[in-house]
Design a protein around this motif. Sequence first.
Motif, PDB file in Angstrom:
ATOM      1  N   GLU A 179     -24.607  -3.775 -15.792  1.00  0.00           N
ATOM      2  CA  GLU A 179     -25.852  -3.515 -16.519  1.00  0.00           C
ATOM      3  C   GLU A 179     -26.602  -4.782 -16.914  1.00  0.00           C
ATOM      4  O   GLU A 179     -27.645  -4.698 -17.548  1.00  0.00           O
ATOM      5  CB  GLU A 179     -25.545  -2.705 -17.778  1.00  0.00           C
ATOM      6  N   GLY A 180     -26.086  -5.919 -16.566  1.00  0.00           N
ATOM      7  CA  GLY A 180     -26.741  -7.159 -16.983  1.00  0.00           C
ATOM      8  C   GLY A 180     -26.711  -8.196 -15.891  1.00  0.00           C
ATOM      9  O   GLY A 180     -26.056  -8.036 -14.863  1.00  0.00           O
ATOM     10  N   GLU A 181     -27.448  -9.268 -16.148  1.00  0.00           N
ATOM     11  CA  GLU A 181     -27.472 -10.377 -15.193  1.00  0.00           C
ATOM     12  C   GLU A 181     -26.219 -11.225 -15.350  1.00  0.00           C
ATOM     13  O   GLU A 181     -25.545 -11.186 -16.375  1.00  0.00           O
ATOM     14  CB  GLU A 181     -28.700 -11.250 -15.462  1.00  0.00           C
ATOM     15  N   ARG A 182     -25.954 -11.990 -14.306  1.00  0.00           N
ATOM     16  CA  ARG A 182     -24.805 -12.885 -14.359  1.00  0.00           C
ATOM     17  C   ARG A 182     -25.011 -13.917 -15.461  1.00  0.00           C
ATOM     18  O   ARG A 182     -26.070 -14.544 -15.536  1.00  0.00           O
ATOM     19  CB  ARG A 182     -24.641 -13.582 -13.019  1.00  0.00           C
ATOM     20  N   PRO A 183     -24.025 -14.081 -16.315  1.00  0.00           N
ATOM     21  CA  PRO A 183     -24.169 -15.076 -17.390  1.00  0.00           C
ATOM     22  C   PRO A 183     -24.170 -16.490 -16.827  1.00  0.00           C
ATOM     23  O   PRO A 183     -23.669 -16.743 -15.723  1.00  0.00           O
ATOM     24  CB  PRO A 183     -22.952 -14.855 -18.277  1.00  0.00           C
ATOM     25  N   ARG A 184     -24.729 -17.396 -17.614  1.00  0.00           N
ATOM     26  CA  ARG A 184     -24.691 -18.802 -17.214  1.00  0.00           C
ATOM     27  C   ARG A 184     -23.256 -19.289 -17.177  1.00  0.00           C
ATOM     28  O   ARG A 184     -22.365 -18.693 -17.785  1.00  0.00           O
ATOM     29  CB  ARG A 184     -25.439 -19.669 -18.227  1.00  0.00           C
ATOM     30  N   ASP A 185     -23.063 -20.369 -16.468  1.00  0.00           N
ATOM     31  CA  ASP A 185     -21.753 -21.014 -16.423  1.00  0.00           C
ATOM     32  C   ASP A 185     -21.328 -21.345 -17.861  1.00  0.00           C
ATOM     33  O   ASP A 185     -22.115 -21.895 -18.624  1.00  0.00           O
ATOM     34  CB  ASP A 185     -21.886 -22.297 -15.601  1.00  0.00           C
ATOM     35  N   PRO A 186     -20.097 -21.002 -18.238  1.00  0.00           N
ATOM     36  CA  PRO A 186     -19.652 -21.287 -19.612  1.00  0.00           C
ATOM     37  C   PRO A 186     -19.799 -22.753 -20.008  1.00  0.00           C
ATOM     38  O   PRO A 186     -20.033 -23.064 -21.166  1.00  0.00           O
ATOM     39  CB  PRO A 186     -18.181 -20.874 -19.616  1.00  0.00           C
ATOM     40  N   ARG A 187     -19.708 -23.630 -19.031  1.00  0.00           N
ATOM     41  CA  ARG A 187     -19.877 -25.048 -19.362  1.00  0.00           C
ATOM     42  C   ARG A 187     -21.287 -25.340 -19.838  1.00  0.00           C
ATOM     43  O   ARG A 187     -21.518 -26.264 -20.601  1.00  0.00           O
ATOM     44  CB  ARG A 187     -19.520 -25.914 -18.165  1.00  0.00           C
ATOM     45  N   ALA A 188     -22.252 -24.516 -19.407  1.00  0.00           N
ATOM     46  CA  ALA A 188     -23.628 -24.705 -19.855  1.00  0.00           C
ATOM     47  C   ALA A 188     -23.768 -24.385 -21.338  1.00  0.00           C
ATOM     48  O   ALA A 188     -24.669 -24.880 -21.999  1.00  0.00           O
ATOM     49  CB  ALA A 188     -24.570 -23.822 -19.042  1.00  0.00           C
ATOM     50  N   HIS A 189     -22.873 -23.574 -21.853  1.00  0.00           N
ATOM     51  CA  HIS A 189     -22.918 -23.220 -23.268  1.00  0.00           C
ATOM     52  C   HIS A 189     -22.236 -24.259 -24.145  1.00  0.00           C
ATOM     53  O   HIS A 189     -22.373 -24.223 -25.360  1.00  0.00           O
ATOM     54  CB  HIS A 189     -22.246 -21.859 -23.502  1.00  0.00           C
ATOM     55  N   ARG A 190     -21.501 -25.160 -23.544  1.00  0.00           N
ATOM     56  CA  ARG A 190     -20.735 -26.125 -24.325  1.00  0.00           C
ATOM     57  C   ARG A 190     -21.606 -26.899 -25.293  1.00  0.00           C
ATOM     58  O   ARG A 190     -21.279 -27.020 -26.466  1.00  0.00           O
ATOM     59  CB  ARG A 190     -20.008 -27.105 -23.418  1.00  0.00           C
ATOM     60  N   LEU A 191     -22.731 -27.387 -24.810  1.00  0.00           N
ATOM     61  CA  LEU A 191     -23.590 -28.184 -25.675  1.00  0.00           C
ATOM     62  C   LEU A 191     -24.089 -27.345 -26.850  1.00  0.00           C
ATOM     63  O   LEU A 191     -24.064 -27.788 -27.999  1.00  0.00           O
ATOM     64  CB  LEU A 191     -24.770 -28.749 -24.896  1.00  0.00           C
ATOM     65  N   GLU A 216     -21.627 -15.567 -34.225  1.00  0.00           N
ATOM     66  CA  GLU A 216     -22.760 -14.852 -33.639  1.00  0.00           C
ATOM     67  C   GLU A 216     -22.967 -15.243 -32.176  1.00  0.00           C
ATOM     68  O   GLU A 216     -23.217 -14.394 -31.324  1.00  0.00           O
ATOM     69  CB  GLU A 216     -24.033 -15.135 -34.433  1.00  0.00           C
ATOM     70  N   GLU A 217     -22.851 -16.523 -31.902  1.00  0.00           N
ATOM     71  CA  GLU A 217     -23.035 -17.008 -30.532  1.00  0.00           C
ATOM     72  C   GLU A 217     -21.944 -16.464 -29.611  1.00  0.00           C
ATOM     73  O   GLU A 217     -22.218 -16.031 -28.488  1.00  0.00           O
ATOM     74  CB  GLU A 217     -23.036 -18.538 -30.520  1.00  0.00           C
ATOM     75  N   LEU A 218     -20.710 -16.469 -30.053  1.00  0.00           N
ATOM     76  CA  LEU A 218     -19.617 -15.932 -29.239  1.00  0.00           C
ATOM     77  C   LEU A 218     -19.771 -14.435 -29.017  1.00  0.00           C
ATOM     78  O   LEU A 218     -19.503 -13.936 -27.920  1.00  0.00           O
ATOM     79  CB  LEU A 218     -18.262 -16.252 -29.877  1.00  0.00           C
ATOM     80  N   ALA A 219     -20.228 -13.712 -30.033  1.00  0.00           N
ATOM     81  CA  ALA A 219     -20.467 -12.275 -29.876  1.00  0.00           C
ATOM     82  C   ALA A 219     -21.563 -12.029 -28.838  1.00  0.00           C
ATOM     83  O   ALA A 219     -21.461 -11.120 -28.004  1.00  0.00           O
ATOM     84  CB  ALA A 219     -20.850 -11.647 -31.214  1.00  0.00           C
ATOM     85  N   ARG A 220     -22.601 -12.866 -28.870  1.00  0.00           N
ATOM     86  CA  ARG A 220     -23.681 -12.730 -27.890  1.00  0.00           C
ATOM     87  C   ARG A 220     -23.170 -13.021 -26.478  1.00  0.00           C
ATOM     88  O   ARG A 220     -23.485 -12.299 -25.527  1.00  0.00           O
ATOM     89  CB  ARG A 220     -24.822 -13.684 -28.247  1.00  0.00           C
ATOM     90  N   LEU A 221     -22.342 -14.037 -26.347  1.00  0.00           N
ATOM     91  CA  LEU A 221     -21.787 -14.372 -25.032  1.00  0.00           C
ATOM     92  C   LEU A 221     -20.887 -13.249 -24.513  1.00  0.00           C
ATOM     93  O   LEU A 221     -20.951 -12.884 -23.334  1.00  0.00           O
ATOM     94  CB  LEU A 221     -20.998 -15.681 -25.104  1.00  0.00           C
ATOM     95  N   ARG A 222     -20.049 -12.698 -25.409  1.00  0.00           N
ATOM     96  CA  ARG A 222     -19.177 -11.584 -25.002  1.00  0.00           C
ATOM     97  C   ARG A 222     -19.992 -10.379 -24.571  1.00  0.00           C
ATOM     98  O   ARG A 222     -19.674  -9.719 -23.588  1.00  0.00           O
ATOM     99  CB  ARG A 222     -18.254 -11.191 -26.151  1.00  0.00           C
ATOM    100  N   SER A 223     -21.038 -10.078 -25.308  1.00  0.00           N
ATOM    101  CA  SER A 223     -21.888  -8.936 -24.995  1.00  0.00           C
ATOM    102  C   SER A 223     -22.544  -9.115 -23.626  1.00  0.00           C
ATOM    103  O   SER A 223     -22.597  -8.180 -22.818  1.00  0.00           O
ATOM    104  CB  SER A 223     -22.960  -8.775 -26.076  1.00  0.00           C
ATOM    105  N   GLY A 224     -23.031 -10.322 -23.361  1.00  0.00           N
ATOM    106  CA  GLY A 224     -23.640 -10.601 -22.056  1.00  0.00           C
ATOM    107  C   GLY A 224     -22.639 -10.488 -20.924  1.00  0.00           C
ATOM    108  O   GLY A 224     -22.951  -9.950 -19.854  1.00  0.00           O
ATOM    109  N   LEU A 225     -21.440 -10.945 -21.150  1.00  0.00           N
ATOM    110  CA  LEU A 225     -20.394 -10.851 -20.126  1.00  0.00           C
ATOM    111  C   LEU A 225     -19.994  -9.397 -19.898  1.00  0.00           C
ATOM    112  O   LEU A 225     -19.849  -8.957 -18.748  1.00  0.00           O
ATOM    113  CB  LEU A 225     -19.175 -11.682 -20.530  1.00  0.00           C
TER     114      LEU A 225
END
Length: 70
Positions: free
Chosen positions: A46-58, A30-39
């Motif tokens: 149509e969307g804002e710039r996603p956070r740095d992928p390293r920020a998602h690591r935690l 679910e989290e990866l699907a959300r990240l892909r959708s945001g990207l």
Amino acid sequence: MRNTPTTPEPADRLTAFGNRLVDVHLWLREELARLRSGLDAFLSGEGERPRDPRAHRLALCSPLHDLTGR
């Protein structure tokens, strides 16, 4: 009469571990699907710039650390 151990049987522990592993797997999907959708939204303008992928690591790795105890 045998004393009943206070710890769960190995099969119960294995079942609990397997259930937790499935929960973590589903959450990660679910989290990866959300990240892909945001990207995808960002790349299509149509969307804002996603956070740095390293920020998602935690967020992505915490359930794995909880699961393994490491």
